[in-house]
Design a protein around this motif. Structure first.
Motif, PDB file in Angstrom:
ATOM      1  N   VAL A 137       0.851  -1.185   0.000  1.00  0.00           N
ATOM      2  CA  VAL A 137       0.000   0.000   0.000  1.00  0.00           C
ATOM      3  C   VAL A 137       0.889   1.238   0.000  1.00  0.00           C
ATOM      4  O   VAL A 137       2.101   1.150   0.236  1.00  0.00           O
ATOM      5  N   GLU A 138       0.315   2.395  -0.215  1.00  0.00           N
ATOM      6  CA  GLU A 138       1.066   3.628  -0.124  1.00  0.00           C
ATOM      7  C   GLU A 138       1.379   3.927   1.342  1.00  0.00           C
ATOM      8  O   GLU A 138       0.667   3.507   2.249  1.00  0.00           O
ATOM      9  N   LEU A 139       2.447   4.684   1.553  1.00  0.00           N
ATOM     10  CA  LEU A 139       2.895   5.000   2.898  1.00  0.00           C
ATOM     11  C   LEU A 139       1.785   5.627   3.732  1.00  0.00           C
ATOM     12  O   LEU A 139       1.669   5.342   4.928  1.00  0.00           O
ATOM     13  N   SER A 140       0.971   6.482   3.121  1.00  0.00           N
ATOM     14  CA  SER A 140      -0.089   7.135   3.883  1.00  0.00           C
ATOM     15  C   SER A 140      -1.052   6.120   4.486  1.00  0.00           C
ATOM     16  O   SER A 140      -1.514   6.274   5.625  1.00  0.00           O
ATOM     17  N   TYR A 141      -1.360   5.051   3.750  1.00  0.00           N
ATOM     18  CA  TYR A 141      -2.255   4.017   4.269  1.00  0.00           C
ATOM     19  C   TYR A 141      -1.557   3.189   5.343  1.00  0.00           C
ATOM     20  O   TYR A 141      -2.189   2.777   6.322  1.00  0.00           O
ATOM     21  N   ALA A 142      -0.273   2.941   5.172  1.00  0.00           N
ATOM     22  CA  ALA A 142       0.475   2.218   6.195  1.00  0.00           C
ATOM     23  C   ALA A 142       0.482   3.003   7.503  1.00  0.00           C
ATOM     24  O   ALA A 142       0.284   2.439   8.594  1.00  0.00           O
TER      25      ALA A 142
END
Length: 378
Positions: free
Chosen positions: A255-260
């Motif tokens: 996933v993208e870092l923001s979702y992580a």
């Protein structure tokens, strides 16, 4: 990776130090627009200077889920400042977003990979007066390899090993290939449960571009927005993959870092050939982004990214989300609002407003070109 564009402008000479420094700036700034109003950006501590359109109209967009959290910040701030413009964005995935744009259903689309020539040709039916769709890089970030492995807090992977995991060639967590990369870490003998995107996804495209460049032939399929690996389970969107990783023990996904960050997921470091494994941070992604090259022509600003980088501290699995709009032939009733909203997104204040959400502010050399292209939209 070579994007579908002819012509190459010279590489963007952006110092990594300057990029990393931009991440620590106070999330506030100004652009060259006349300030219409000032409002707090949702999720940040800054006040964003926003110039509203002289002719306001509601905007509809769709596409990339990678930029979903960024758009939420932007539309909240913009909607407060410009009450006559209501913005809606449907995160349906990059492929579906481009399709909706080329069907004339939305004013703009978000995609994590540059338009193909077939997409550009199709856009000419929507962009009237000889116009066509162009790529405007607006959101930068990175793809995190997220994991939920019992008893493991830190994990290191590399290109070949990660590709084999997602292709079902490595099936248990204590496989020798994983153990070699993680000395001193007690890995369980549990089966690996992989999760991938079910929808056509730019995130998938960027991950498989990394595999194509670094797996040493372990990943045999070409880079693609459609998942081609063997085995595993699918989930819809980055939110769906994040939810599965959070719930399923001994799982791994991307996933993208923001979702992580939003889901408190653990992310693997990547062994790239640098002196030490590289952590998935915005600052490390900024180094790779700063070495990108513009390969689009005219107002099209498609970028080439180096997924095989071994530069010190350069995180290799980066992504750029492009906003797709007509260079000419945009609908007259939404053009002013579209340009106004895009100008806020590309502004220093707009870019800094999303930095706290796990995104990488666009380097000034790129954002300057984006602002010029927005000014030319008609």
């Amino acid at each position: 990776m070579k994007l579908q564009r002819n012509g190459r402008t010279k590489a963007l000479a952006i110092g990594a130090v300057a990029l990393v420094s931009s991440l620590s700036l106070a999330a506030c700034g100004s652009d060259n627009n006349t300030t219409a109003s000032t409002s707090p950006a949702s999720g940040g501590s800054s006040a964003a200077a926003i110039s509203c359109a002289s002719k306001q109209a509601s905007l509809m967009g769709a596409g990339s889920t990678a930029q979903g959290n960024a758009v939420d910040v932007w539309k909240a701030a913009y909607g407060t400042a410009c009450s006559g413009t209501q913005i809606s964005y449907n995160g349906v995935g990059s492929g579906a977003g481009v399709a909706q744009f080329n069907q004339g259903k939305v004013a703009f689309a978000g995609t994590d990979f540059a338009l193909k020539s077939t997409d550009v040709d199709a856009s000419k039916q929507v962009c009237t007066g000889g116009g066509q769709a162009i790529d405007l890089p607006m959101v930068a970030g990175l793809v995190s390899i997220v994991f939920n492995v019992q008893g493991v807090d830190h994990l290191t992977l590399d290109g070949p090993t990660t590709a084999k995991i997602f292709d079902g060639q490595i099936t248990t967590w204590n496989d020798p290939a994983i153990a070699t990369l993680n000395p001193g870490v007690t890995l369980p003998s549990a089966p690996i449960q992989t999760f991938h995107r079910s929808d056509d996804s730019g995130t998938t495209y960027n991950l498989t571009s990394y595999f194509a460049k670094t797996s040493g032939g372990a990943w045999t399929a070409p880079a693609s927005k459609t998942w081609a690996g063997k085995g595993g389970q699918s989930a819809n969107g980055s939110a769906g993959v994040s939810a599965q990783i959070k719930q399923v023990p001994n799982s791994i996904g991307y996933v993208e870092l923001s979702y992580a960050q939003n889901n408190s997921l653990k992310s693997a470091s990547i062994k790239t050939g640098a002196s030490k494994p590289v952590d998935p941070t915005a600052a490390n992604a900024a180094i790779t982004l700063g070495n990108s090259t513009v390969v689009g022509t005219g107002n099209d600003l498609a970028l080439q990214l180096d997924y095989g980088t071994s530069a010190e501290n350069a995180y290799p699995i980066v992504l750029v989300t492009y906003e797709i709009a007509c260079d000419k032939g945009n609908k007259a009733d939404t053009l002013d609002s579209l340009k106004s909203f895009f100008n806020y997104m590309a502004s220093d204040s707009g870019q800094q407003a999303i930095a706290s959400k796990g995104y990488v502010p666009m380097p000034s050399a790129i954002s300057t070109k984006v602002k010029a292209a927005i000014g030319n939209l008609s």
